[in-house]
Design a protein around this motif. Structure first.
Motif, PDB file in Angstrom:
ATOM      1  N   GLY A 122      19.418  15.203   9.527  1.00 25.84           N
ATOM      2  CA  GLY A 122      20.113  15.424  10.332  1.00 25.84           C
ATOM      3  C   GLY A 122      20.255  16.833  10.658  1.00 25.84           C
ATOM      4  N   LEU A 123      20.923  17.775  11.837  1.00 21.43           N
ATOM      5  CA  LEU A 123      21.400  18.909  12.387  1.00 21.43           C
ATOM      6  C   LEU A 123      23.009  18.698  12.694  1.00 21.43           C
ATOM      7  N   PRO A 124      22.935  20.289  12.193  1.00 28.97           N
ATOM      8  CA  PRO A 124      24.200  20.550  12.466  1.00 28.97           C
ATOM      9  C   PRO A 124      25.685  20.188  13.758  1.00 28.97           C
ATOM     10  N   GLY A 125      26.343  19.443  13.209  1.00 25.98           N
ATOM     11  CA  GLY A 125      27.180  18.227  14.012  1.00 25.98           C
ATOM     12  C   GLY A 125      26.741  16.846  13.918  1.00 25.98           C
ATOM     13  N   ASP A 126      25.857  16.557  14.013  1.00 29.10           N
ATOM     14  CA  ASP A 126      25.262  15.036  14.278  1.00 29.10           C
ATOM     15  C   ASP A 126      25.894  14.273  12.982  1.00 29.10           C
ATOM     16  N   ILE A 128      25.519  10.525  10.142  1.00 35.40           N
ATOM     17  CA  ILE A 128      24.301  10.272   9.724  1.00 35.40           C
ATOM     18  C   ILE A 128      24.695   9.210   9.223  1.00 35.40           C
ATOM     19  N   GLN A 129      24.198   7.572   9.317  1.00 32.16           N
ATOM     20  CA  GLN A 129      24.156   6.748   8.643  1.00 32.16           C
ATOM     21  C   GLN A 129      23.354   5.878   8.115  1.00 32.16           C
ATOM     22  N   VAL A 130      23.278   4.703   6.736  1.00 35.15           N
ATOM     23  CA  VAL A 130      22.443   4.155   7.156  1.00 35.15           C
ATOM     24  C   VAL A 130      22.995   3.125   6.750  1.00 35.15           C
ATOM     25  N   GLN A 131      22.187   1.622   7.121  1.00 35.59           N
ATOM     26  CA  GLN A 131      22.753   0.248   7.026  1.00 35.59           C
ATOM     27  C   GLN A 131      21.353  -0.297   7.108  1.00 35.59           C
ATOM     28  N   GLY A 132      21.470  -1.119   5.883  1.00 37.54           N
ATOM     29  CA  GLY A 132      20.421  -2.885   5.724  1.00 37.54           C
ATOM     30  C   GLY A 132      18.966  -1.775   6.221  1.00 37.54           C
ATOM     31  N   GLY A 133      18.550  -0.907   5.716  1.00 34.01           N
ATOM     32  CA  GLY A 133      17.956   0.473   5.302  1.00 34.01           C
ATOM     33  C   GLY A 133      17.526   0.924   6.958  1.00 34.01           C
ATOM     34  N   THR A 134      18.134   0.758   7.910  1.00 32.93           N
ATOM     35  CA  THR A 134      18.054   1.303   8.931  1.00 32.93           C
ATOM     36  C   THR A 134      18.811   2.312   8.833  1.00 32.93           C
ATOM     37  N   LEU A 135      17.825   3.554   9.376  1.00 31.35           N
ATOM     38  CA  LEU A 135      19.097   5.175   9.553  1.00 31.35           C
ATOM     39  C   LEU A 135      19.627   4.999  11.357  1.00 31.35           C
ATOM     40  N   TYR A 136      20.442   5.542  11.557  1.00 33.42           N
ATOM     41  CA  TYR A 136      21.652   5.937  12.234  1.00 33.42           C
ATOM     42  C   TYR A 136      21.632   7.201  12.739  1.00 33.42           C
ATOM     43  N   ASN A 188      23.410   1.096   2.149  1.00 33.84           N
ATOM     44  CA  ASN A 188      24.178   1.080   2.824  1.00 33.84           C
ATOM     45  C   ASN A 188      24.994   2.012   2.324  1.00 33.84           C
ATOM     46  N   THR A 189      24.903   3.665   3.541  1.00 36.98           N
ATOM     47  CA  THR A 189      25.806   4.124   3.523  1.00 36.98           C
ATOM     48  C   THR A 189      27.401   4.559   4.301  1.00 36.98           C
ATOM     49  N   LYS A 190      28.331   5.478   4.257  1.00 35.07           N
ATOM     50  CA  LYS A 190      29.374   5.514   5.018  1.00 35.07           C
ATOM     51  C   LYS A 190      28.910   6.664   6.062  1.00 35.07           C
ATOM     52  N   GLU A 191      29.762   6.475   7.662  1.00 32.34           N
ATOM     53  CA  GLU A 191      28.980   7.490   8.210  1.00 32.34           C
ATOM     54  C   GLU A 191      29.517   9.356   7.714  1.00 32.34           C
ATOM     55  N   TYR A 192      28.705   9.948   7.833  1.00 28.21           N
ATOM     56  CA  TYR A 192      28.436  11.216   7.541  1.00 28.21           C
ATOM     57  C   TYR A 192      28.562  12.302   8.803  1.00 28.21           C
ATOM     58  N   TYR A 199      22.679  21.300   6.722  1.00 27.04           N
ATOM     59  CA  TYR A 199      21.518  19.961   7.455  1.00 27.04           C
ATOM     60  C   TYR A 199      21.144  19.144   6.238  1.00 27.04           C
ATOM     61  N   PHE A 200      20.804  17.785   6.893  1.00 25.57           N
ATOM     62  CA  PHE A 200      21.064  16.822   6.229  1.00 25.57           C
ATOM     63  C   PHE A 200      19.565  16.157   5.924  1.00 25.57           C
ATOM     64  N   MET A 201      19.491  16.266   4.308  1.00 30.33           N
ATOM     65  CA  MET A 201      18.010  15.982   3.868  1.00 30.33           C
ATOM     66  C   MET A 201      18.341  14.645   3.463  1.00 30.33           C
ATOM     67  N   MET A 202      16.491  14.268   3.967  1.00 28.50           N
ATOM     68  CA  MET A 202      16.587  12.855   3.322  1.00 28.50           C
ATOM     69  C   MET A 202      14.445  12.317   2.648  1.00 28.50           C
ATOM     70  N   GLY A 203      14.820  11.572   2.032  1.00 32.69           N
ATOM     71  CA  GLY A 203      13.486  11.701   1.237  1.00 32.69           C
ATOM     72  C   GLY A 203      13.178  10.978   1.947  1.00 32.69           C
ATOM     73  N   ASP A 204      11.252   9.952   2.312  1.00 39.17           N
ATOM     74  CA  ASP A 204      10.245   9.461   2.684  1.00 39.17           C
ATOM     75  C   ASP A 204      10.658   8.191   1.543  1.00 39.17           C
ATOM     76  N   ASN A 205      10.446   8.734   0.597  1.00 38.93           N
ATOM     77  CA  ASN A 205      10.198   7.575  -0.172  1.00 38.93           C
ATOM     78  C   ASN A 205      11.963   6.807  -0.908  1.00 38.93           C
ATOM     79  N   ARG A 206      12.628   6.538   0.756  1.00 35.68           N
ATOM     80  CA  ARG A 206      14.313   5.746   0.532  1.00 35.68           C
ATOM     81  C   ARG A 206      14.579   5.410  -1.052  1.00 35.68           C
ATOM     82  N   ASP A 207      13.727   4.732  -1.298  1.00 41.17           N
ATOM     83  CA  ASP A 207      15.143   4.008  -2.822  1.00 41.17           C
ATOM     84  C   ASP A 207      14.440   5.047  -4.313  1.00 41.17           C
TER      85      ASP A 207
END
Length: 263
Positions: A122-126, A128-136, A188-192, A199-207
């Protein structure tokens, strides 16, 4: 014509060695501070892109320089030998913004000292949410295609198959992610909403990744905390291998990962 005594020759030779060592240390310091810094991967949060036992070079110049660019320490057997920095200034010099999809090293915002490596999502202003393992991202599902399973080994040494996906970000950067479990805490997260300058950082090994989804542990990463961009894997070995056991190298060194470029 005066000639040097044996003791003078020895003293001159010793000083020459010291001078060469000092010059080598200065060159190494300049390269490490301004150009490339080596890092090793101690955890599995970036599998399958990065494996435990990978060693990589991070370009310090990719995002410019902040006070954390000049901060590092050396530890030996759990004891800190020395620590340098961070220097007392704010912001970045010669700044260049991270791109979505970069694999980057940053200082953990909760202590501004621990090095973490994750992917820029995620970039500034984005939004970001995860629902059912899918990134939005900004309300749109990121393309996610299931591919062949990843062969993994759990903490007990048992082999297992893990679901693997090819994820493609809006800017076209594509990489693999793993899905170990259904309905894990980060599935399953809230919307950030990413704050400006963060910046919003995530690992590729999501779980198996503590990242920006967990605000109390990592959260949004300030641009100032970025150390550099991961560029290339230059060495790799099996996690339980001893580098001193040279006779085991043909089997414990991952030769095929040498000089692997990272997206």
């Amino acid at each position: 014509m005066a000639t040097m005594t044996e003791s003078e020759k020895k003293a001159g030779g010793a000083w020459e060695v010291i001078r060469v060592v000092i010059h080598a240390l200065i060159i190494a310091f300049v390269i490490r501070t301004f150009l490339f810094q080596p890092f090793n991967i101690p955890s599995g949060s970036m599998i399958p892109t990065l494996l435990v036992g990978d060693y990589l070079f991070v370009s310090k110049f990719s995002y410019g320089y902040s006070r954390y660019s000049f901060a590092f320490s050396m530890d030996l057997w759990g004891n800190r030998l020395f620590k340098i920095g961070p220097l007392p200034f704010n912001g970045r010099i010669l700044a260049s913004n991270p791109n979505r999809g970069d694999v980057a090293v940053f200082k953990l915002p909760t202590d501004n000292e621990t090095d973490y490596i994750k992917r820029v999502i995620g970039l500034p202003g984005d939004r970001i949410q995860v629902q059912g393992g899918t990134l939005y991202i900004n309300g749109e599902a990121v393309k996610r295609e299931q591919v062949s399973d990843f062969d993994d080994t759990d903490s007990y040494g048992s082999e297992r198959k893990v679901r693997r996906y090819r994820e493609t970000l809006p800017n076209g950067v594509s990489y693999y992610t793993l899905d170990l479990y259904d309905n894990s805490p980060g599935d399953n997260t809230k919307e950030y909403v990413v704050p400006e300058g963060h910046y919003f950082m995530m690992g590729d090994n999501r779980d198996n990744s503590t990242d920006s989804r967990f605000l109390g542990q990592v959260g949004y990463v300030p641009f100032e905390n970025f150390v550099g961009k991961a560029q290339v894997i230059f060495f790799s070995h099996e996690p339980d291998a001893s580098l001193l056991a040279i006779w085991d190298w043909p089997w414990t060194i991952r030769w095929d990962r040498f000089f692997t470029l990272l997206n």
